[in-house]
Enzyme design. Sequence first.
Site, PDB file in Angstrom:
ATOM      1  N   GLY A 227      -3.117  -2.842 -12.763  1.00  0.00           N
ATOM      2  CA  GLY A 227      -3.520  -4.085 -13.418  1.00  0.00           C
ATOM      3  C   GLY A 227      -2.809  -5.358 -12.993  1.00  0.00           C
ATOM      4  CB  THR A 228      -0.810  -6.500 -10.039  1.00  0.00           C
ATOM      5  OG1 THR A 228      -1.713  -6.184  -8.980  1.00  0.00           O
ATOM      6  CG2 THR A 228       0.257  -5.438 -10.148  1.00  0.00           C
TER       7      THR A 228
ATOM      8  CB  ILE B 112     -20.087   3.191  -8.001  1.00  0.00           C
ATOM      9  CG1 ILE B 112     -19.018   3.528  -6.965  1.00  0.00           C
ATOM     10  CG2 ILE B 112     -21.275   2.403  -7.453  1.00  0.00           C
ATOM     11  CD1 ILE B 112     -19.368   3.405  -5.546  1.00  0.00           C
ATOM     12  CG  LEU B 113     -20.085  -1.508 -12.265  1.00  0.00           C
ATOM     13  CD1 LEU B 113     -20.015  -3.027 -12.425  1.00  0.00           C
ATOM     14  CD2 LEU B 113     -19.754  -0.818 -13.579  1.00  0.00           C
TER      15      LEU B 113
ATOM     16  CG  HIS C 265     -12.345  -4.135  -0.337  1.00  0.00           C
ATOM     17  ND1 HIS C 265     -12.428  -2.852  -0.841  1.00  0.00           N
ATOM     18  CD2 HIS C 265     -12.178  -4.005   0.997  1.00  0.00           C
ATOM     19  CE1 HIS C 265     -12.322  -1.988   0.165  1.00  0.00           C
ATOM     20  NE2 HIS C 265     -12.174  -2.661   1.287  1.00  0.00           N
TER      21      HIS C 265
ATOM     22  CG  ASP D 152     -16.036  -2.385  -0.977  1.00  0.00           C
ATOM     23  OD1 ASP D 152     -15.880  -2.776  -2.142  1.00  0.00           O
ATOM     24  OD2 ASP D 152     -15.471  -1.381  -0.533  1.00  0.00           O
TER      25      ASP D 152
HETATM   26  C1  GRF Z   1      -6.156  -3.663  -5.437  1.00  0.00           C
HETATM   27  O1  GRF Z   1      -5.554  -3.374  -4.215  1.00  0.00           O
HETATM   28  C2  GRF Z   1      -7.606  -4.007  -5.251  1.00  0.00           C
HETATM   29  O2  GRF Z   1      -7.875  -4.671  -4.058  1.00  0.00           O
HETATM   30  C3  GRF Z   1      -8.273  -2.658  -5.247  1.00  0.00           C
HETATM   31  O3  GRF Z   1      -7.557  -1.928  -6.217  1.00  0.00           O
HETATM   32  C4  GRF Z   1      -6.224  -2.435  -6.342  1.00  0.00           C
HETATM   33  C5  GRF Z   1      -5.998  -2.782  -7.771  1.00  0.00           C
HETATM   34  O4  GRF Z   1      -4.675  -3.176  -8.024  1.00  0.00           O
HETATM   35  N1  GRF Z   1      -9.678  -2.786  -5.515  1.00  0.00           N
HETATM   36  P1  GRF Z   1      -4.225  -3.678  -9.460  1.00  0.00           P
HETATM   37  O5  GRF Z   1      -4.605  -2.583 -10.459  1.00  0.00           O
HETATM   38  O6  GRF Z   1      -4.936  -4.960  -9.755  1.00  0.00           O
HETATM   39  O7  GRF Z   1      -2.737  -3.851  -9.383  1.00  0.00           O
END
Ligand code: GRF
Length: 195
Positions: free
Chosen positions: A20-21, A97-98, A114, A150
């Site tokens: 969740g960063t 996947i939605l 991504h 993507d």
């Molecule tokens: C990120 O690297 C994003 O690009 C990918 O999943 C990861 C999620 O990271 N789709 P976080 O949970 O937001 O830290």
Amino acid sequence: MEKLIGKNKLRVSVFISGRGTNLKSIINFSKKKNSSFKVILIITNNKKAKGINFAKKNKIKFLFVDYKNKNEAERKILINLKSCNIDFICLAGFMKILSNNILNNYKNKILNIHPSLLPNYKGLNTHRRIINNKEKFTGCTVHLVNSKLDSGKIILQKKIKVLKKDDEKSLSKKVLKIENLIYPLAIKKFIQSNF
Ligand code: GRF
């Protein structure tokens, strides 16, 4: 534009599966004085997602959705999105996947981040593949979500150098930092051209 005037901020739902960063950086940005959006609902398919802590800390509603039955899960998601009057969705490390049901209800209103320079390196394990292929550059991309993985329209992209000493871990750390930086900026850009 009407929605952006005064206190009526756009209502966002963020979908996560883990750390969740990106969610954190979106929430922090949304709390800035002139932000035109607010995170209203956090959805996860993983009860143990660390990112849920940011929801709790910021007193944002969160919803766990059990994906054992995908149709049922998406039905529940849609009901909650509608009842919260969500304007657009940000996928941030959401590992499901939605299907068309959700995509059609939020056409061109779903963003994803991504960790590569799309259209290159779609799919999983991007950093490993970048290192194995000895690429000189990589980056990250915020794009619209459509029914192909993507592949939706690119909103914002940032390129970074891959150093000789980089390995999968150091590269993912570097890219993540940039992801956290560009996701809110991409949201801002998306709002400016869509609402
Ligand atoms: C990120 O690297 C994003 O690009 C990918 O999943 C990861 C999620 O990271 N789709 P976080 O949970 O937001 O830290």
